[in-house]
Write a protein that holds these residues in place. Sequence first.
Motif, PDB file in Angstrom:
ATOM      1  N   ASP A 117       0.852  -1.192   0.000  1.00  0.00           N
ATOM      2  CA  ASP A 117       0.000   0.000   0.000  1.00  0.00           C
ATOM      3  C   ASP A 117       0.887   1.241   0.000  1.00  0.00           C
ATOM      4  O   ASP A 117       2.008   1.231   0.508  1.00  0.00           O
ATOM      5  CB  ASP A 117      -0.959  -0.012   1.201  1.00  0.00           C
ATOM      6  N   MET A 118       0.386   2.312  -0.590  1.00  0.00           N
ATOM      7  CA  MET A 118       1.203   3.505  -0.812  1.00  0.00           C
ATOM      8  C   MET A 118       1.675   4.135   0.486  1.00  0.00           C
ATOM      9  O   MET A 118       2.813   4.599   0.564  1.00  0.00           O
ATOM     10  CB  MET A 118       0.452   4.538  -1.663  1.00  0.00           C
ATOM     11  N   ASN A 119       0.857   4.157   1.496  1.00  0.00           N
ATOM     12  CA  ASN A 119       1.267   4.760   2.759  1.00  0.00           C
ATOM     13  C   ASN A 119       2.480   4.025   3.322  1.00  0.00           C
ATOM     14  O   ASN A 119       3.466   4.649   3.713  1.00  0.00           O
ATOM     15  CB  ASN A 119       0.111   4.754   3.760  1.00  0.00           C
ATOM     16  N   SER A 120       2.438   2.699   3.333  1.00  0.00           N
ATOM     17  CA  SER A 120       3.566   1.910   3.835  1.00  0.00           C
ATOM     18  C   SER A 120       4.797   2.094   2.949  1.00  0.00           C
ATOM     19  O   SER A 120       5.920   2.185   3.452  1.00  0.00           O
ATOM     20  CB  SER A 120       3.201   0.432   3.893  1.00  0.00           C
ATOM     21  N   LEU A 121       4.590   2.163   1.642  1.00  0.00           N
ATOM     22  CA  LEU A 121       5.719   2.367   0.727  1.00  0.00           C
ATOM     23  C   LEU A 121       6.371   3.730   0.949  1.00  0.00           C
ATOM     24  O   LEU A 121       7.604   3.848   0.955  1.00  0.00           O
ATOM     25  CB  LEU A 121       5.261   2.228  -0.732  1.00  0.00           C
ATOM     26  N   PHE A 122       5.564   4.765   1.158  1.00  0.00           N
ATOM     27  CA  PHE A 122       6.123   6.097   1.407  1.00  0.00           C
ATOM     28  C   PHE A 122       6.873   6.140   2.740  1.00  0.00           C
ATOM     29  O   PHE A 122       7.929   6.757   2.849  1.00  0.00           O
ATOM     30  CB  PHE A 122       5.037   7.169   1.363  1.00  0.00           C
ATOM     31  N   ILE A 123       6.332   5.480   3.758  1.00  0.00           N
ATOM     32  CA  ILE A 123       7.011   5.436   5.060  1.00  0.00           C
ATOM     33  C   ILE A 123       8.344   4.710   4.927  1.00  0.00           C
ATOM     34  O   ILE A 123       9.368   5.170   5.438  1.00  0.00           O
ATOM     35  CB  ILE A 123       6.103   4.773   6.126  1.00  0.00           C
ATOM     36  N   LEU A 124       8.346   3.582   4.222  1.00  0.00           N
ATOM     37  CA  LEU A 124       9.590   2.846   3.994  1.00  0.00           C
ATOM     38  C   LEU A 124      10.589   3.697   3.222  1.00  0.00           C
ATOM     39  O   LEU A 124      11.772   3.741   3.558  1.00  0.00           O
ATOM     40  CB  LEU A 124       9.318   1.534   3.252  1.00  0.00           C
ATOM     41  N   PHE A 125      10.120   4.385   2.195  1.00  0.00           N
ATOM     42  CA  PHE A 125      11.014   5.244   1.413  1.00  0.00           C
ATOM     43  C   PHE A 125      11.640   6.318   2.300  1.00  0.00           C
ATOM     44  O   PHE A 125      12.846   6.590   2.197  1.00  0.00           O
ATOM     45  CB  PHE A 125      10.266   5.889   0.240  1.00  0.00           C
TER      46      PHE A 125
END
Length: 193
Positions: free
Chosen positions: A162-170
């Motif tokens: 999911d985009m929120n998790s991907l942005f947090i990881l980034f």
Amino acid sequence: NLQQQETPYTFIFGESGTGKSHLLQAACHEVGKDGLPVVYLPLAEKGLMPAMLDGLENMSLIAIDDVQSVIGDEAWEHALFNLYNRAREKGVNVLVSSSIPLTSLLIKLADLKSRLSWGPIYQLTALDDKEKQHALQQRAKNRGLDLGDDVVNYLLKHSTRDMNSLFILFEKLDKASMVEKRKLTIPFIKSYL
């Protein structure tokens, strides 16, 4: 543009992770940057009371997130109905989001259902892999980084999608790469994960 809408009411729905909260918060930021009063209400949070809607008609924008969390509660439904009526009298913009389509919400107060449908209704859909790749690369570009296709594809295969998790990881990877003074490469990501 909220100020140019024919009707000041908008209902947005979509699955979790489609960006509803982000969209409502961005609208608040955009309207609020000119010093206009705005309010963002995340109704999924515990402890909120219907009385908190009193006086919100004095805002320039009311953003109500996760309305499905209070639907079925008589006090909340009446408070929302009354807020819509007061907002209409003052010409205030109201944005409402739900993870459930309006037609599927089990609203007890029929007049509230009609208020929620006063304006346009939009469905947000999840991004596909190509769109996720573009979003991550755009976020990196905004920070002056070049995130190659191979790196993004690796992230998509080896992390929550999911985009929120991907942005947090980034964000975490970006900070770690700055601390270690290394580029965001697959070997670096492997060592971090």
